[in-house]
Write a protein that holds these residues in place. Structure first.
Motif, mmCIF file in Angstrom:
data_model
loop_
_atom_site.group_PDB
_atom_site.id
_atom_site.type_symbol
_atom_site.label_atom_id
_atom_site.label_comp_id
_atom_site.label_asym_id
_atom_site.label_seq_id
_atom_site.Cartn_x
_atom_site.Cartn_y
_atom_site.Cartn_z
ATOM 1 N N ILE A 141 -24.307 39.221 24.081
ATOM 2 C CA ILE A 141 -25.682 38.898 23.970
ATOM 3 C C ILE A 141 -26.357 39.174 25.346
ATOM 4 O O ILE A 141 -27.354 39.624 25.559
ATOM 5 C CB ILE A 141 -26.046 37.675 23.357
ATOM 6 N N SER A 142 -25.565 38.410 26.348
ATOM 7 C CA SER A 142 -25.928 38.506 27.780
ATOM 8 C C SER A 142 -26.064 40.177 28.337
ATOM 9 O O SER A 142 -27.070 40.465 28.878
ATOM 10 C CB SER A 142 -25.304 37.881 28.680
ATOM 11 N N PHE A 143 -24.990 40.791 28.048
ATOM 12 C CA PHE A 143 -24.845 42.107 28.267
ATOM 13 C C PHE A 143 -25.952 42.961 27.733
ATOM 14 O O PHE A 143 -26.877 43.816 28.505
ATOM 15 C CB PHE A 143 -23.825 42.898 27.878
ATOM 16 N N SER A 144 -26.376 42.701 26.549
ATOM 17 C CA SER A 144 -27.430 43.534 26.037
ATOM 18 C C SER A 144 -28.913 43.338 26.442
ATOM 19 O O SER A 144 -29.698 43.912 26.783
ATOM 20 C CB SER A 144 -27.502 43.379 24.524
ATOM 21 N N HIS A 145 -29.210 41.987 26.788
ATOM 22 C CA HIS A 145 -30.184 41.260 27.239
ATOM 23 C C HIS A 145 -30.597 42.057 28.451
ATOM 24 O O HIS A 145 -31.665 42.460 28.853
ATOM 25 C CB HIS A 145 -29.983 39.782 27.431
ATOM 26 N N SER A 198 -17.401 37.503 34.092
ATOM 27 C CA SER A 198 -17.466 38.934 33.477
ATOM 28 C C SER A 198 -19.109 39.137 33.400
ATOM 29 O O SER A 198 -19.329 40.417 33.618
ATOM 30 C CB SER A 198 -16.798 38.840 32.087
ATOM 31 N N SER A 199 -19.872 38.081 32.854
ATOM 32 C CA SER A 199 -21.368 38.413 32.785
ATOM 33 C C SER A 199 -22.026 38.875 34.122
ATOM 34 O O SER A 199 -22.753 39.372 34.010
ATOM 35 C CB SER A 199 -21.901 37.079 32.056
ATOM 36 N N TYR A 200 -21.492 38.009 35.224
ATOM 37 C CA TYR A 200 -22.225 38.153 36.403
ATOM 38 C C TYR A 200 -21.741 39.605 36.898
ATOM 39 O O TYR A 200 -22.581 40.376 37.449
ATOM 40 C CB TYR A 200 -21.755 37.134 37.393
#
Length: 312
Positions: A8-12, A260-262
């Protein structure tokens, strides 16, 4: 559950950042490079010098990529849903790589040619001709197309529930093969040209510092060129390659979700900055504006001199 949150974070980040950035960059790059091509196109029987030829090729590369940006704008606006088919997904990624490495190598050619013109002016005047620049440009295009061609193997579409994603790198099952290829692109397609460009400008800086014959206008051009090229590498080319490979490594050997998100979010930012290059490159063409004005008849009486003396 953690993986779902990361996705979700990646797509956002991609949907909310890349869609508007690509949209703005499309219009700027289209207008800037379209106008640059019109100005730099040869007119009449007079030969263009090497700097104009390399700049023209750079503008053509940028325009080709700019024309593919509306596909990405639509893709991210629709929530990462690729509706244009597998072939266009591969073509868009191929155009991106051709533009990226075409830009890097043509900037290297411009820098090396500028270095020859300032550091070794007598050699350049007698040895570096337009035909050499044309041959070098063909070699660059062939080389860039060759190193970008593997994207047709790696890039693909992937169904994710109700949407279809266009995978710009490779699916997880092909990361073992794709990561060495990505490292090759970072080393041979970015780091090596950067070293050549850096040494070219070190030579230019030393020659300009010692020269008493260059006019202040010419020295300002050199300073502007150095600042633009260093900025291009420091804010886009180098960070993009570093973060792309770090993101690939994280996909292959997953760390914590937060890390990974950062990394992924930072990588998306560099993607937008890399696509900004076609908007910035027209600034490089200002080094041949004297030649352009001469062609348009704006500097009558001085155009012939500028056309011979001013080299990128």
């Amino acid at each position: 559950m953690a993986t779902h949150k990361c996705n979700i974070s990646f797509s956002h980040v991609q949907v909310n950042y890349l869609a508007p950035v690509y949209g703005v960059e499309f219009f700027i790059a289209l207008l800037g490079n379209g106008f640059a091509i019109w100005l730099l196109m040869p007119r009449g029987s007079k030969k263009s010098h090497a700097g104009i030829i390399f700049s023209l090729n750079l503008a053509v590369s940028d325009l080709a990529y700019a024309l593919s940006l509306p596909l990405l704008v639509a893709y991210y606006t629709m929530g990462k849903n690729w509706v244009f088919g597998l072939a266009l997904c591969k073509v868009e990624r191929f155009l991106f790589n051709c533009n990226l490495y075409g830009s890097i190598f043509f900037i290297t050619c411009i820098s090396a040619n500028r270095c020859l013109g300032i550091v070794y002016p007598f050699y350049a005047r007698g040895k570096v001709e337009s035909k050499h620049a044309k041959v070098a440009s063909v070699i660059v295009w062939l080389f860039v197309a060759t190193i970008a061609a593997p994207v047709f193997k790696f890039s693909t579409t992937k169904d994710e529930g109700a949407v279809t994603e266009c995978i710009g790198t490779a699916v997880d099952g092909m990361l073992t093969t794709y990561l060495p290829y990505s490292l090759f692109l970072a080393g041979f397609g970015c780091a090596l040209p950067f070293v050549i460009t850096l040494f070219s400008y070190i030579g230019i800086a030393r020659a300009v510092w010692k020269s008493h014959g260059l006019e202040s206008r010419e020295k300002r051009k050199v300073v502007a060129m150095v600042c633009i090229v260093v900025a291009l590498y420091s804010i886009s080319f180098l960070p993009y390659h570093i973060l792309r490979n770090l993101n690939l490594a994280n996909r292959q050997y997953p760390p914590s979700c937060a890390r990974s998100s950062y990394v992924h979010s930072a990588f998306q930012i560099t993607r937008g900055l890399v696509a900004l290059n076609p908007c910035i490159h027209p600034l490089l063409y200002t080094s041949v504006m004297d030649n352009v004005r001469a062609r348009l008849g704006c500097c009558q009486g001085h155009g012939e001199k500028n056309s011979e003396d001013i080299r990128l």
